[in-house]
Write an enzyme that holds these catalytic residues in place. Structure first.
Site, PDB file in Angstrom:
ATOM      1  N   PRO A  83     -17.164  -5.895   8.170  1.00  0.00           N
ATOM      2  CA  PRO A  83     -18.309  -6.751   8.520  1.00  0.00           C
ATOM      3  C   PRO A  83     -17.996  -8.231   8.409  1.00  0.00           C
ATOM      4  O   PRO A  83     -17.351  -8.688   7.458  1.00  0.00           O
ATOM      5  CB  PRO A  83     -19.373  -6.322   7.504  1.00  0.00           C
ATOM      6  CG  PRO A  83     -19.046  -4.892   7.229  1.00  0.00           C
ATOM      7  CD  PRO A  83     -17.534  -4.826   7.241  1.00  0.00           C
ATOM      8  N   CYS A  84     -18.477  -8.983   9.414  1.00  0.00           N
ATOM      9  CA  CYS A  84     -18.070 -10.376   9.548  1.00  0.00           C
ATOM     10  C   CYS A  84     -19.160 -11.352   9.122  1.00  0.00           C
ATOM     11  O   CYS A  84     -18.975 -12.560   9.227  1.00  0.00           O
ATOM     12  CB  CYS A  84     -17.692 -10.666  10.995  1.00  0.00           C
ATOM     13  SG  CYS A  84     -19.035 -10.391  12.177  1.00  0.00           S
ATOM     14  N   ASN A  85     -20.295 -10.844   8.635  1.00  0.00           N
ATOM     15  CA  ASN A  85     -21.440 -11.727   8.373  1.00  0.00           C
ATOM     16  C   ASN A  85     -21.087 -12.931   7.520  1.00  0.00           C
ATOM     17  O   ASN A  85     -21.581 -14.039   7.740  1.00  0.00           O
ATOM     18  CB  ASN A  85     -22.558 -10.942   7.676  1.00  0.00           C
ATOM     19  CG  ASN A  85     -22.900  -9.656   8.406  1.00  0.00           C
ATOM     20  OD1 ASN A  85     -22.030  -8.841   8.659  1.00  0.00           O
ATOM     21  ND2 ASN A  85     -24.163  -9.478   8.741  1.00  0.00           N
ATOM     22  N   ASP A  86     -20.247 -12.751   6.517  1.00  0.00           N
ATOM     23  CA  ASP A  86     -19.954 -13.838   5.593  1.00  0.00           C
ATOM     24  C   ASP A  86     -18.803 -14.726   6.052  1.00  0.00           C
ATOM     25  O   ASP A  86     -18.454 -15.686   5.378  1.00  0.00           O
ATOM     26  CB  ASP A  86     -19.637 -13.271   4.205  1.00  0.00           C
ATOM     27  CG  ASP A  86     -20.880 -12.685   3.541  1.00  0.00           C
ATOM     28  OD1 ASP A  86     -21.964 -13.258   3.750  1.00  0.00           O
ATOM     29  OD2 ASP A  86     -20.773 -11.672   2.856  1.00  0.00           O
ATOM     30  N   TYR A  87     -18.211 -14.408   7.214  1.00  0.00           N
ATOM     31  CA  TYR A  87     -17.123 -15.233   7.742  1.00  0.00           C
ATOM     32  C   TYR A  87     -17.502 -15.938   9.044  1.00  0.00           C
ATOM     33  O   TYR A  87     -16.767 -16.773   9.544  1.00  0.00           O
ATOM     34  CB  TYR A  87     -15.881 -14.374   7.996  1.00  0.00           C
ATOM     35  CG  TYR A  87     -15.386 -13.642   6.783  1.00  0.00           C
ATOM     36  CD1 TYR A  87     -14.997 -14.331   5.632  1.00  0.00           C
ATOM     37  CD2 TYR A  87     -15.313 -12.252   6.769  1.00  0.00           C
ATOM     38  CE1 TYR A  87     -14.544 -13.655   4.514  1.00  0.00           C
ATOM     39  CE2 TYR A  87     -14.856 -11.574   5.650  1.00  0.00           C
ATOM     40  CZ  TYR A  87     -14.480 -12.273   4.531  1.00  0.00           C
ATOM     41  OH  TYR A  87     -14.040 -11.601   3.420  1.00  0.00           O
TER      42      TYR A  87
END
Length: 353
Positions: A83-87
């Site tokens: 998951p890429c939400n925090d990047y």
């Protein structure tokens, strides 16, 4: 023997479609589905329906943090688009300090447990800058040291529009080859795709989408949105168009360039996203409306017979979170050619814009 592929954070199957359709002209070098996992139930149902309808129990609907990784079937390859939400550059960019940042470690855990011959890891371009660059350095180091033998990793910022995909979508993809294997992976060159017409008009209109196609429901646009779109030219957004005062957006601070942005029909689409409120649904260049999910799926190069399961908003999310099918296929074919010893055009890896 085909390479048996396991997937974490599998999404609706863009990576899996690319893997299982990768073809280098030698059936001994191919990829088959072995198992997959995702936390979202509709996403798992879409994956089962399209990728492995004959083996639905091989797709595990579970939060990775509560999922037993130790009793899965053996694999030769692993793919994980953690998951890429925090990047992502759209957001707070919490990196390793966010809820999703450390989830890549479950991919490392699978490498430790199953020692596959190779892997593919995928994330957004913003991964490079998270935590002042330390997150990316740590992820690469952990991947290099995973498993019994460690891996030689090749990270590269793939710009999928350069590979014929009708969408400007930039993603870091890391290919890892187990160190005890005498195999070298190279980033495939985009040169063979330079003359492909990857305009969004061609992607959406050629061939025409049948009106009764699956996932092709129109969005109900309010009269205000219709009026606003009628004042926005192709390629413009709500902030660059000459809008009457009553149609302007009262937004302070950052002005996201994709808000009510109409496609330029002669260029690849801008990035298809999986979430966002009003103004973020991608807008037709001529008709005053948002794209349908089937049109969005075409921009992600899903074939028209790929049927997404779930509500309209769930399907929108699934499509936006996926890796473009054709982009994934090109990368997997490069991996297979590397293992088969077949030369191919390549470029040097680069993680910078």
């Amino acid at each position: 023997m085909p390479y048996r592929l396991g997937e974490l954070f599998c999404g609706p199957g863009g990576i899996a479609w690319g893997a299982t359709h990768a073809d280098i002209g030698n059936p001994e070098f191919s990829i088959i589905h072995q198992w997959a996992n995702d936390y979202d139930e509709n996403t798992c149902n879409t994956y089962r329906h399209n990728i492995c309808p004959e083996n639905p129990n091989s797709v595990y609907h579970a939060d990775i943090r509560n999922f037993n990784l130790e009793n899965l079937a053996p694999i030769d390859a692993l793919a994980f688009g953690f998951p890429c939400n925090d990047y992502s550059v759209v957001g707070e960019q919490r990196g390793m300090d966010g809820v999703y940042g450390p989830l890549y470690s479950y991919g490392v855990r699978v490498l430790d447990l199953y020692n596959p011959q190779w892997f593919l890891a995928e994330n957004v371009g913003g991964l490079r800058n998270a935590n002042d660059g330390t997150a990316f350095t740590r992820i690469l180091e952990d991947l290099r040291n995973a498993g019994e033998h460690g891996y030689t990793v090749t990270p590269h910022l793939y710009k999928f529009e350069e590979y014929g995909v009708p969408q400007a979508r930039h993603r870091i993809i890391i290919i890892g080859i187990r160190n005890d294997l005498d195999i070298t992976y190279h980033v495939p060159s985009p040169a063979p795709y330079a003359n492909i017409d990857n305009s969004c008009r061609t992607a959406i209109e050629v061939p025409p989408i049948p009106p009764n196609a699956f996932n092709n429901e129109l969005t109900n646009q309010s009269p205000t949105v219709v009026r606003r779109l009628e004042h926005i030219q192709p390629g413009q957004n709500a902030f660059t168009a000459d809008l009457p005062e009553d149609l302007r957006l009262n937004v302070r601070g950052a002005q996201i360039s994709q808000i009510y942005k109409r496609l330029d029909p002669n260029r690849p689409a801008y990035t298809v996203t999986g979430s966002g409120g009003g103004g973020t649904h991608i807008y037709h260049w001529e008709e005053p409306r948002a794209l349908t999910n089937r049109e969005r799926a075409r921009l992600q190069t899903f074939p028209d017979n790929y049927e997404f399961i779930g509500t309209k908003e769930s399907v929108r999310k699934q499509i936006g979170m996926a890796v473009p099918c054709q982009g994934a296929r090109i990368i997997f074919e490069a991996v297979l050619r590397s293992f088969a010893g077949i030369p191919y055009d390549y470029i040097e890896p680069n993680i910078n814009e």
